[in-house]
Design an enzyme around this catalytic site. Structure first.
Site, PDB file in Angstrom:
ATOM      1  N   LYS A  94       0.956  -1.049   0.201  1.00  0.00           N
ATOM      2  CA  LYS A  94      -0.196   0.041  -0.167  1.00  0.00           C
ATOM      3  C   LYS A  94       1.064   1.185  -0.070  1.00  0.00           C
ATOM      4  O   LYS A  94       1.924   1.297   0.425  1.00  0.00           O
ATOM      5  CB  LYS A  94      -0.898  -0.070   1.308  1.00  0.00           C
ATOM      6  N   GLY A 194     -20.571   6.837   5.593  1.00  0.00           N
ATOM      7  CA  GLY A 194     -19.533   7.285   4.560  1.00  0.00           C
ATOM      8  C   GLY A 194     -20.260   6.869   3.025  1.00  0.00           C
ATOM      9  O   GLY A 194     -20.160   5.479   2.977  1.00  0.00           O
ATOM     10  N   GLY A 196     -19.325   7.725  -0.123  1.00  0.00           N
ATOM     11  CA  GLY A 196     -18.295   8.138  -1.102  1.00  0.00           C
ATOM     12  C   GLY A 196     -18.799   6.913  -2.282  1.00  0.00           C
ATOM     13  O   GLY A 196     -19.709   6.507  -2.552  1.00  0.00           O
ATOM     14  N   VAL A 198     -17.732   4.047  -2.827  1.00  0.00           N
ATOM     15  CA  VAL A 198     -18.251   2.644  -2.437  1.00  0.00           C
ATOM     16  C   VAL A 198     -19.332   2.622  -1.594  1.00  0.00           C
ATOM     17  O   VAL A 198     -20.489   1.909  -2.071  1.00  0.00           O
ATOM     18  CB  VAL A 198     -17.205   1.827  -1.367  1.00  0.00           C
TER      19      VAL A 198
END
Ligand code: NAD
Length: 364
Positions: A94, A194, A196, A198
């Site tokens: 990552k 959230g 966003g 997804v």
């Protein structure tokens, strides 16, 4: 997220790498800096036993370098287990770029970042994460082949977020089957934290299934538009105290922590965010004791990596969807294993992943 990550540092006043609790046998950690573009990035390559370390790049306004380091280490380690449990021949890695993606992300900065990725010679392959768009990966592609998540026009598999959301939906249905005896989410109250890339797509699936969807976000405008589009209710109040069937964390990590865990009033936790448990062992165990079923994040949010893996293995849409649908079976098997062995679902998933890595290491 930030407060929790700060707490997770073993010594928040010192900048430690090897002794950082999240270091956990990383093969390589690379610090990248370029004065001209203002780039400050950290690339973590956790494990390459199963294949090159693939994982997205997150751009975030970290409050300190140690916070950024802890984040990249936790995320990159998580990718190792995500790829392994999903059956992909990939390792875990990552990257994080320190900065505000809305004002500090420039084409020059992304190209420089691509340069650094290229220097790793393919041991790390990047993709998008929070703060990144498919167009950013297209830019990176112009300086290195070691990037996925590029646009369909550039020959890529396109935006992974809808696939991630579909996988989370599959994992959530498996958790429902395990808990309620039916995989249907009709009439279940689901809190999506959230909304966003997804989260929005997950809200759409839930709404189509007839679930009662509650949404929470720090972006007021998005809340209004998503609420109207999918007939979801904007949640007001303390989300962690809400009485709900399913809590779906789809914002940032470590929302299940010492402050929130005692308040949670949900039967299932199943969401897209990486590293939802601030402390995998302790918080995993506490959830188990409280009778809250946790669908391991790295099992159910693997749709995105399945999507970008298609770019490396050259498989098409039908295979992507089939492999993502398979998250239902994988999740159910893991939940059953956790019951059988009286261990947390997180531990069960971890064990399956580790066995695969160990088998490859042993040449089996
Ligand atoms: P995104 O940036 O598009 O969406 C995140 C949303 O969370 C935004 O709307 C933001 O306003 C909101 N948010 C931030 N802090 C919040 C808070 N405290 N409370 C409520 N809302 C808050 O990111 P995304 O691509 O949708 O990813 C969401 C999560 O899923 C991330 O943790 C990401 O690492 C993980 N994930 C994403 C993918 C993918 O394919 N995009 C794959 C695997 C995992």
């Amino acid at each position: 997220m930030s407060t929790n990550l700060m707490d997770l540092n073993t010594q928040s006043s010192a900048f430690n790498v090897f002794s950082n609790r999240a270091f956990d046998n990383h093969e390589q950690v690379v610090f990248c800096q370029d004065k001209d573009t203002g780039l400050k990035a950290i690339i973590g390559v956790h494990n390459t036993v199963l294949g090159p370390a693939l994982g997205g790049t997150r751009m975030w306004s970290y409050r300190s370098e140690s916070e950024a380091l802890t984040d990249v280490l936790r995320l990159s380690r998580g990718m190792t287990f995500k790829a392994a449990v999903t059956g992909l021949n990939l390792g875990g890695g990552k990257a994080v770029i320190i900065g505000n993606s809305k004002i500090e992300k420039t084409p020059e900065l992304m190209l420089k970042f691509g340069d650094f990725v290229h220097r790793l010679g393919g041991s790390y392959i990047t993709a998008e994460d929070v703060g990144m768009e498919t167009s950013d990966m297209d830019l990176v592609r112009s300086v290195t082949p070691y990037v996925t998540g590029i646009s369909e026009e550039m020959g890529g598999a396109g935006n992974p977020s809808p696939i991630t959301a579909y996988g989370v939906f599959m994992g959530m249905k498996a958790a429902a089957k395990h808990t309620f005896g039916t995989s249907s989410l009709e009439e279940r109250t689901v809190m999506v934290q959230g909304i966003g890339h997804v989260g929005e797509s997950l809200v759409e699936h839930l709404s189509n299934e007839g679930a009662k969807v509650l949404i929470s976000d720090i972006n007021e405008e998005r809340l209004k538009s998503i609420s109207q589009k999918y007939n979801a209710k904007i949640f007001e109040g303390d989300l962690y105290k809400a009485t709900i069937d399913i809590y779906a964390p789809c914002a940032l990590g470590a929302t299940i922590n010492d402050q929130t865990i005692g308040q949670l009033n949900a039967k299932i936790i199943a969401g897209a965010a990486n590293n939802q448990l601030a402390d995998e062992q302790r918080h995993g165990q506490l959830l188990k004791e409280r009778g809250i079923l946790y669908a391991p994040d790295f099992v159910i949010n693997a749709g995105g990596i399945i999507n970008v893996y298609a770019e490396l293995e050259h498989y098409g849409r039908a295979d992507i969807m089939r492999k993502t649908e398979n998250i239902f079976d994988t999740t159910l098997n893991i939940l059953q294993m956790s019951d059988r062995e009286d261990i947390t679902p997180h531990q069960a998933a971890f064990n399956v992943a580790q066995q695969r890595i160990d088998a490859r290491k042993g040449g089996q």
